[in-house]
Design a protein around this motif. Structure first.
Motif, PDB file in Angstrom:
ATOM      1  N   PHE A   1       0.825  -1.205   0.000  1.00  0.00           N
ATOM      2  CA  PHE A   1       0.000   0.000   0.000  1.00  0.00           C
ATOM      3  C   PHE A   1       0.862   1.259   0.000  1.00  0.00           C
ATOM      4  CE2 PHE A   1      -2.183   3.294   2.560  1.00  0.00           C
ATOM      5  CZ  PHE A   1      -3.256   3.551   1.723  1.00  0.00           C
ATOM      6  N   LEU A   2       1.846   1.321   0.913  1.00  0.00           N
ATOM      7  CA  LEU A   2       2.670   2.517   1.034  1.00  0.00           C
ATOM      8  C   LEU A   2       3.613   2.684  -0.160  1.00  0.00           C
ATOM      9  CD1 LEU A   2       3.515   2.413   4.846  1.00  0.00           C
ATOM     10  CD2 LEU A   2       1.881   3.921   3.697  1.00  0.00           C
ATOM     11  N   SER A   3       4.159   1.570  -0.658  1.00  0.00           N
ATOM     12  CA  SER A   3       5.065   1.659  -1.808  1.00  0.00           C
ATOM     13  C   SER A   3       4.311   2.126  -3.049  1.00  0.00           C
ATOM     14  CB  SER A   3       5.746   0.312  -2.075  1.00  0.00           C
ATOM     15  OG  SER A   3       4.820  -0.670  -2.479  1.00  0.00           O
ATOM     16  N   LYS A   4       3.062   1.709  -3.185  1.00  0.00           N
ATOM     17  CA  LYS A   4       2.251   2.137  -4.332  1.00  0.00           C
ATOM     18  C   LYS A   4       2.044   3.648  -4.307  1.00  0.00           C
ATOM     19  CE  LYS A   4      -2.113   1.212  -6.723  1.00  0.00           C
ATOM     20  NZ  LYS A   4      -3.384   0.440  -6.716  1.00  0.00           N
ATOM     21  N   ILE A   5       1.824   4.211  -3.113  1.00  0.00           N
ATOM     22  CA  ILE A   5       1.641   5.657  -2.992  1.00  0.00           C
ATOM     23  C   ILE A   5       2.935   6.392  -3.330  1.00  0.00           C
ATOM     24  CG2 ILE A   5       1.138   7.553  -1.402  1.00  0.00           C
ATOM     25  CD1 ILE A   5      -0.641   5.584   0.159  1.00  0.00           C
ATOM     26  N   PHE A   6       4.042   5.938  -2.744  1.00  0.00           N
ATOM     27  CA  PHE A   6       5.305   6.654  -2.936  1.00  0.00           C
ATOM     28  C   PHE A   6       5.820   6.527  -4.367  1.00  0.00           C
ATOM     29  CE2 PHE A   6       9.934   7.092  -2.813  1.00  0.00           C
ATOM     30  CZ  PHE A   6      10.010   8.394  -2.314  1.00  0.00           C
ATOM     31  N   MET A   7       5.640   5.369  -4.980  1.00  0.00           N
ATOM     32  CA  MET A   7       6.184   5.109  -6.316  1.00  0.00           C
ATOM     33  C   MET A   7       5.150   5.339  -7.415  1.00  0.00           C
ATOM     34  SD  MET A   7       9.372   4.094  -5.681  1.00  0.00           S
ATOM     35  CE  MET A   7      10.025   2.998  -6.948  1.00  0.00           C
ATOM     36  N   LYS A   8       4.097   6.072  -7.119  1.00  0.00           N
ATOM     37  CA  LYS A   8       2.969   6.186  -8.057  1.00  0.00           C
ATOM     38  C   LYS A   8       3.348   6.801  -9.398  1.00  0.00           C
ATOM     39  CE  LYS A   8       1.133  10.615  -6.250  1.00  0.00           C
ATOM     40  NZ  LYS A   8       2.254  10.890  -5.338  1.00  0.00           N
ATOM     41  N   ASP A   9       4.379   7.642  -9.425  1.00  0.00           N
ATOM     42  CA  ASP A   9       4.765   8.274 -10.683  1.00  0.00           C
ATOM     43  C   ASP A   9       5.927   7.558 -11.375  1.00  0.00           C
ATOM     44  OD1 ASP A   9       6.450   8.981  -8.629  1.00  0.00           O
ATOM     45  OD2 ASP A   9       6.756  11.037  -9.302  1.00  0.00           O
ATOM     46  N   VAL A  10       6.264   6.357 -10.909  1.00  0.00           N
ATOM     47  CA  VAL A  10       7.324   5.554 -11.530  1.00  0.00           C
ATOM     48  C   VAL A  10       6.675   4.463 -12.383  1.00  0.00           C
ATOM     49  CG1 VAL A  10       9.315   4.052 -11.127  1.00  0.00           C
ATOM     50  CG2 VAL A  10       8.873   5.980  -9.579  1.00  0.00           C
ATOM     51  N   LYS A  11       7.057   4.402 -13.648  1.00  0.00           N
ATOM     52  CA  LYS A  11       6.516   3.373 -14.541  1.00  0.00           C
ATOM     53  C   LYS A  11       7.370   2.118 -14.407  1.00  0.00           C
ATOM     54  CE  LYS A  11       4.507   6.588 -17.882  1.00  0.00           C
ATOM     55  NZ  LYS A  11       4.503   7.056 -19.292  1.00  0.00           N
ATOM     56  N   TYR A  12       6.854   1.154 -13.659  1.00  0.00           N
ATOM     57  CA  TYR A  12       7.607  -0.075 -13.432  1.00  0.00           C
ATOM     58  C   TYR A  12       6.655  -1.184 -13.009  1.00  0.00           C
ATOM     59  CZ  TYR A  12       7.381   0.077  -8.273  1.00  0.00           C
ATOM     60  OH  TYR A  12       6.976   0.048  -6.966  1.00  0.00           O
ATOM     61  N   HIS A  13       7.208  -2.393 -12.979  1.00  0.00           N
ATOM     62  CA  HIS A  13       6.409  -3.559 -12.582  1.00  0.00           C
ATOM     63  C   HIS A  13       6.942  -4.078 -11.244  1.00  0.00           C
ATOM     64  CE1 HIS A  13       4.067  -7.172 -12.693  1.00  0.00           C
ATOM     65  NE2 HIS A  13       5.150  -7.935 -12.749  1.00  0.00           N
ATOM     66  N   PRO A  14       6.170  -3.916 -10.156  1.00  0.00           N
ATOM     67  CA  PRO A  14       6.616  -4.427  -8.856  1.00  0.00           C
ATOM     68  C   PRO A  14       6.179  -5.876  -8.625  1.00  0.00           C
ATOM     69  CG  PRO A  14       4.648  -3.088  -8.562  1.00  0.00           C
ATOM     70  CD  PRO A  14       4.908  -3.124 -10.041  1.00  0.00           C
ATOM     71  N   ILE A  15       7.067  -6.652  -8.044  1.00  0.00           N
ATOM     72  CA  ILE A  15       6.764  -8.023  -7.655  1.00  0.00           C
ATOM     73  C   ILE A  15       7.023  -8.134  -6.154  1.00  0.00           C
ATOM     74  CG2 ILE A  15       7.397 -10.464  -7.938  1.00  0.00           C
ATOM     75  CD1 ILE A  15       8.417  -9.631 -10.768  1.00  0.00           C
ATOM     76  N   PHE A  16       6.061  -8.619  -5.401  1.00  0.00           N
ATOM     77  CA  PHE A  16       6.177  -8.674  -3.931  1.00  0.00           C
ATOM     78  C   PHE A  16       6.285 -10.120  -3.475  1.00  0.00           C
ATOM     79  CE2 PHE A  16       3.863  -4.868  -5.075  1.00  0.00           C
ATOM     80  CZ  PHE A  16       4.451  -3.877  -4.299  1.00  0.00           C
ATOM     81  N   LYS A  17       7.225 -10.343  -2.538  1.00  0.00           N
ATOM     82  CA  LYS A  17       7.417 -11.679  -2.016  1.00  0.00           C
ATOM     83  C   LYS A  17       7.734 -11.605  -0.527  1.00  0.00           C
ATOM     84  CE  LYS A  17      10.219 -15.868  -2.606  1.00  0.00           C
ATOM     85  NZ  LYS A  17      11.386 -16.456  -3.327  1.00  0.00           N
ATOM     86  N   LYS A  18       7.066 -12.408   0.253  1.00  0.00           N
ATOM     87  CA  LYS A  18       7.347 -12.477   1.702  1.00  0.00           C
ATOM     88  C   LYS A  18       8.545 -13.405   1.895  1.00  0.00           C
ATOM     89  CE  LYS A  18       6.044 -11.862   6.107  1.00  0.00           C
ATOM     90  NZ  LYS A  18       4.781 -12.391   6.636  1.00  0.00           N
ATOM     91  N   ILE A  19       9.499 -12.967   2.700  1.00  0.00           N
ATOM     92  CA  ILE A  19      10.697 -13.771   2.950  1.00  0.00           C
ATOM     93  C   ILE A  19      10.974 -13.844   4.453  1.00  0.00           C
ATOM     94  CG2 ILE A  19      11.751 -13.217   0.723  1.00  0.00           C
ATOM     95  CD1 ILE A  19      13.749 -11.446   2.470  1.00  0.00           C
ATOM     96  N   GLN A  20      11.841 -14.768   4.803  1.00  0.00           N
ATOM     97  CA  GLN A  20      12.335 -14.890   6.187  1.00  0.00           C
ATOM     98  C   GLN A  20      13.849 -14.895   6.120  1.00  0.00           C
ATOM     99  OE1 GLN A  20      10.772 -18.276   8.217  1.00  0.00           O
ATOM    100  NE2 GLN A  20      11.751 -17.773  10.160  1.00  0.00           N
ATOM    101  N   LEU A  21      14.477 -14.036   6.896  1.00  0.00           N
ATOM    102  CA  LEU A  21      15.941 -13.967   6.899  1.00  0.00           C
ATOM    103  C   LEU A  21      16.529 -15.081   7.757  1.00  0.00           C
ATOM    104  CD1 LEU A  21      16.428 -10.105   7.224  1.00  0.00           C
ATOM    105  CD2 LEU A  21      16.931 -11.513   5.225  1.00  0.00           C
TER     106      LEU A  21
END
Length: 255
Positions: free
Chosen positions: A235-255
């Motif tokens: 949600f927050l990344s979509k707001i901040f990066m709204k004017d960037v033309k790109y394809h985001p891929i999200f993945k949950k990870i564990q370090l």
């Protein structure tokens, strides 16, 4: 080029955005360790071990460049003898490149987390440049405010006024010594009436002048690797990066 960036949450997006704007279609991997946000008040011993896990993770990802998009962890690297040379990637320091934007005669206000200020990496680097007038101000409420999405409005104004009400026109330059803080840049400028130094600009200069990183055309893709609440980060990344033309891929990870 395969480029990694990491931060405790959305702050490092201020670096990622400028890297994308300047260099285009490289292969980006952004690690948001929002399970452990904020870093600014966590024990240094915990953050050191966590940083080892982050760097080992990027080693397995075979990134060629790893950009520290977090001033607190870069302070740990600088001040606790943390070795970044035993990895196959090139580690890019945000503090080193931020300080390059400061002139010898500048008066400076550093806004940063408690850990960044207490570790003293910025102050040491500024003193090495013979900067005489330096004030440091910890702003621990900025990161939680930003991570909760309060980027403007009454709550943001109250917090900014609390920290900066006595800072107007006292400094030539204000260093935003946490990558979250540029999200509040316009308000910080209003309260300080100073020239703002965003360390992301120093990173861009380093990639241009020292790495000679090319700008690549094509559809930009970013792999977001999130340790905590992935929906909030989306949600927050979509707001901040709204004017960037790109394809985001999200993945949950564990370090």
């Amino acid at each position: 080029m395969k480029i990694g960036l990491f931060d405790s949450g959305i702050g490092g997006l201020t670096v990622l955005k400028k890297v994308i704007e300047n260099f285009g279609n490289h292969e980006y991997f952004y690690l948001a360790d929002n399970l452990n946000v904020p870093y600014g008040s966590k024990p240094i011993s915990f953050l050191r071990e966590n940083l080892k896990n982050i760097l080992s993770f990027f080693q397995t990802m075979k990134v060629e460049l790893l950009i520290s998009a977090c001033n607190t962890t870069d302070s740990i690297v600088k001040k606790t003898n943390f070795d970044t040379k035993n990895y196959t990637f090139t580690y890019v320091s945000i503090i080193e490149n931020a300080v390059k934007k400061i002139g010898r005669n500048d008066s400076v206000l550093l806004l940063a987390t408690e850990n960044t200020i207490n570790l003293g990496a910025y102050k040491e680097a500024l003193l090495n440049k013979k900067i005489v007038k330096i004030e440091e101000k910890a702003c621990p409420l900025f990161v939680p405010l930003i991570e909760e999405g309060y980027w403007d409005g009454q709550m943001a104004e109250s917090v900014l006024r609390f920290y900066l009400q006595d800072s107007k026109s006292k400094y030539q330059k204000v260093i935003l010594g946490c990558t979250h803080y540029p999200i509040l840049e316009n308000q910080i400028r209003k309260y300080t009436n100073s020239s703002i130094v965003d360390p992301a600009d120093g990173i861009v200069d380093f990639l241009k002048n020292e790495v000679n990183l090319d700008r690549l055309d094509g559809k930009i893709k970013v792999n977001y690797l999130v340790t905590g609440n992935i929906e909030k980060f989306k949600f927050l990344s979509k707001i901040f990066m709204k004017d960037v033309k790109y394809h985001p891929i999200f993945k949950k990870i564990q370090l």
